[in-house]
Design a protein around this motif. Structure first.
Motif, PDB file in Angstrom:
ATOM      1  N   THR A  48      60.103 -74.252  25.400  1.00 28.96           N
ATOM      2  CA  THR A  48      60.970 -73.916  26.619  1.00 28.96           C
ATOM      3  C   THR A  48      62.031 -74.946  27.100  1.00 28.96           C
ATOM      4  N   LEU A  49      63.210 -74.499  27.347  1.00 25.37           N
ATOM      5  CA  LEU A  49      64.309 -75.556  27.858  1.00 25.37           C
ATOM      6  C   LEU A  49      63.872 -76.133  29.063  1.00 25.37           C
ATOM      7  N   GLY A  50      63.757 -77.355  29.004  1.00 18.87           N
ATOM      8  CA  GLY A  50      63.208 -78.010  30.312  1.00 18.87           C
ATOM      9  C   GLY A  50      62.454 -79.467  30.084  1.00 18.87           C
ATOM     10  N   LEU A  62      65.938 -79.461  24.845  1.00 17.87           N
ATOM     11  CA  LEU A  62      67.321 -79.024  24.924  1.00 17.87           C
ATOM     12  C   LEU A  62      67.684 -78.095  23.606  1.00 17.87           C
ATOM     13  N   ASP A  63      67.530 -76.982  24.226  1.00 16.73           N
ATOM     14  CA  ASP A  63      67.664 -75.905  23.100  1.00 16.73           C
ATOM     15  C   ASP A  63      66.809 -75.892  22.008  1.00 16.73           C
ATOM     16  N   ASN A 159      76.940 -72.093  31.091  1.00 19.67           N
ATOM     17  CA  ASN A 159      76.698 -72.611  32.329  1.00 19.67           C
ATOM     18  C   ASN A 159      75.303 -72.725  33.002  1.00 19.67           C
ATOM     19  N   ASN A 160      74.474 -71.607  32.432  1.00 21.08           N
ATOM     20  CA  ASN A 160      72.966 -71.790  32.870  1.00 21.08           C
ATOM     21  C   ASN A 160      72.297 -72.947  32.107  1.00 21.08           C
ATOM     22  N   TYR A 161      72.921 -73.092  30.732  1.00 18.21           N
ATOM     23  CA  TYR A 161      72.321 -74.197  30.036  1.00 18.21           C
ATOM     24  C   TYR A 161      72.434 -75.682  30.640  1.00 18.21           C
ATOM     25  N   TYR A 162      74.009 -76.027  31.075  1.00 17.43           N
ATOM     26  CA  TYR A 162      74.123 -77.116  31.669  1.00 17.43           C
ATOM     27  C   TYR A 162      73.373 -77.334  33.111  1.00 17.43           C
ATOM     28  N   SER A 163      73.005 -76.189  33.843  1.00 19.07           N
ATOM     29  CA  SER A 163      72.519 -76.149  34.985  1.00 19.07           C
ATOM     30  C   SER A 163      70.963 -76.662  34.826  1.00 19.07           C
TER      31      SER A 163
END
Length: 286
Positions: A48-50, A62-63, A159-163
């Protein structure tokens, strides 16, 4: 690959890394289970990204890249280690024994990843510029609308990834378990600024995509309007001719010019005169 830092980065074995006060590792998924047992990493790979905590270990996902941070090590796990190897080598080249701390390593690696993102933005912009030229030249492909939609969705995903990355950086700045020195926390402010610039860029690209879709729709509407204009002009010109044809086509005995040898010529002259008159009138009225 594991490294320790003396005068410069020195390659060591996994067992030597375990015995070191501090080491940096770069491994692939295939090595995770073996290294995980040795360094007491989570048994289940993080997907999970986070930002996650496992005991005294912090994991940044990160991805397709996971960074495990503890006081004694930083281990980077990559799904495709060959793909990101140049980035890791750049990180090593920027580190020495004086500043190879956990914060500097995490910052340098993330900074290299974000620099790569700027190149992706440049590709987005090139694609949009090419599509814009097609619209201006009137040579756009039939699936241009679909292409614009796909590009927009890619940018929204970015954009969601950068957030989420921004949230991760904020978590790192909280400095759980005091993994980073106070002097190193400034690095994360730099990352926050870079993420903010990337988000601004990707939003601008999204806006450009929306404008291009509007321009494409306007071009289609203009083309349709020109077609309808042509059909209208043709209809207006031939409407009187249809009336004349219908009039002279009625089978009445006393119809003018029915028996005259000049009937066809007169009907032809009237038709040509009406057609020319309609064209002149339309040109004057524009």
């Amino acid at each position: 690959m594991f490294y320790t830092f003396r005068d410069e980065a020195e390659n060591i074995t996994v067992e030597e890394a375990k015995a070191c006060d501090f080491s940096l590792g770069y491994i692939g998924i295939s090595e995770y289970d073996e290294v995980g047992r040795l360094f007491d990493l989570p048994k289940n790979r993080v997907e999970t990204l986070g930002y996650c905590k496992y005991g005294e270990c912090v994991c940044v996902c990160l991805d397709k890249i996971k960074i495990f941070i503890r006081h004694s090590f930083v281990i980077i796990v990559c799904d495709n280690p060959k793909e990101k190897l140049p980035i890791f080598q750049n990180v090593l080249s920027k580190l020495d024994s004086t500043d190879a701390g956990r914060g500097k390593i995490v910052y340098t690696f993330c900074d290299e990843l974000l620099t790569e993102e700027a190149g992706i933005h440049a590709e987005f912009q090139k694609t949009l510029a090419k599509l814009e030229k097609q619209i201006l030249d009137g040579k756009q492909s039939e699936n241009l609308n679909r292409i614009l939609y796909c590009e927009k969705q890619k940018c929204i995903s970015k954009n969601n990834y950068y957030s989420k990355v921004q949230n991760i950086i904020e978590e790192l700045k909280d400095n759980d378990f005091e993994l980073f020195d106070e002097a190193e926390l400034k690095y994360f402010d730099n990352l926050s600024d870079k993420i903010a610039r990337l988000r601004d860029d990707v939003r601008m690209i999204i806006d450009s995509t929306v404008h291009l879709r509007d321009a494409y729709q306007s071009a289609i509407d203009l083309k349709l309007n020109n077609t309808m204009k042509l059909f209208t002009v043709v209809t207006v010109i031939f409407a009187p001719l249809g009336f004349i044809t219908g009039w002279f086509g009625m089978n009445f005995k006393n119809m003018p010019l029915v028996s005259s040898p000049y009937g066809v010529a007169v009907a032809g002259i009237v038709s040509v005169a009406v057609t020319v008159g309609m064209i002149v009138w339309l040109k004057l009225k524009r």
